[in-house]
Design an enzyme around this catalytic site. Structure first.
Site: not given
Length: 308
Positions: A140-141
């Site tokens: 995830d970012r």
């Protein structure tokens, strides 16, 4: 696997287990090449047996030399972007990078040039390597840590196969709200999309099978926090975040799943990746130190702590 690199070519010595197989069988079964890749290798004459171009139906024998043109420049569509990267491991076939927060693993569209993939493409070009770069998994970012990249499509196929067979083990560390009562446990709950929130996932009876294993590493009673390690049997979107939230211990900083914003991001870090190298057959166990400033995770000997 007995091999050596000579310029653009990879030289493989045929081992006993490949005896009496033909070249096409070796590429399909042992090197995990796709039909498209096999077709291109054939058409472009990038494979030789004992320094000769031979039919792909030719049977090989132990000690034969299989040459594959693998290390030549291969243009790609990734826009290179300079970044100050933390390279944890690199060889002719693959590399492992410590991903920072606030960065996507790969571009979200054709004009996005800010992802980790763009940065790795620049890094390789700066070192004279133009490769068909591919990320093998993603984070995830706002999750940090180990990301594995393949430098060649053939290597990517081998690593993709290993990932599907669960031969690549990834270990995460997480800081969660609350003091866990159990030292270890497993969460086996299916995960699906949240119909009311496009970015969220939720526990759903008709969702995808998902299993997370966790182990308590430390408790911080004064802060009502716990430090865990997590491993996955599956790789669903937001899996650790959803699963830990489902047992009332959301990640600290993960406001999407019930955490409070005591950190600037969710406290999740891919601290270790371990697998057998597809060519050297060496077991790689690579640790990624957390890089957050201000710090989210304590200074630890993660190798010792996770093994203990």
């Amino acid at each position: 696997m007995n091999f050596e690199r000579k310029g653009d070519w990879l030289l493989l010595k045929i081992p006993t287990q490949w005896e009496n197989k033909n070249i096409e069988e070796i590429f399909a079964s042992y090197l995990c090449a796709s039909r498209k890749q096999i077709h291109l290798f054939k058409m472009e004459k990038k494979v030789q047996l004992n320094n000769q171009n031979v039919p792909w139906t030719t049977t090989v024998h132990k000690g034969d030399s299989l040459k594959i043109k693998l290390f030549h420049s291969q243009p790609n569509t990734i826009t290179p972007t300079y970044m100050d990267l933390s390279i944890l491991y690199e060889d002719d076939f693959l590399l492992i990078v410590n991903k920072p927060d606030s960065m996507d693993t790969h571009p979200n569209d054709q004009v996005d040039t800010t992802s980790l993939l763009n940065g790795v493409a620049f890094y390789l070009l700066a070192n004279g390597e133009e490769r068909q770069l591919k990320h093998i998994h993603r984070l995830d970012r706002d999750t940090t840590g180990c990301i594995l990249f393949a430098k060649h499509e053939l290597v990517a196929n081998m690593l993709d196969h290993m990932l599907r067979e669960r031969d690549i083990k990834r270990t995460y560390i997480a800081v969660v709200h609350g003091l866990l009562s159990k030292k270890k446990g497993s969460i086996d709950k299916p995960i699906g999309k949240d119909r009311h929130h496009s970015n969220r996932r939720r526990i759903a009876e008709n969702g995808q099978h998902a299993v997370t294993h966790y182990q308590l590493l430390k408790k911080y009673p004064n802060k009502n926090l716990s430090l865990l390690s997590c491993t996955l049997d599956t790789g669903r979107t937001h899996q650790i975040r959803v699963h830990l939230s489902s047992i009332k211990h959301p990640l600290a900083g993960d406001t999407l799943y019930g955490g409070t914003p005591i950190f600037t991001r969710q406290a999740l870090h891919a601290v270790n990746i371990q697998f057998k190298h597809p060519f050297t057959e060496e077991t790689l166990s690579i640790y990624a130190p957390p890089m957050d400033q201000p710090e989210i995770f304590p200074h630890e000997d993660w190798n010792h702590l996770l093994r203990g």
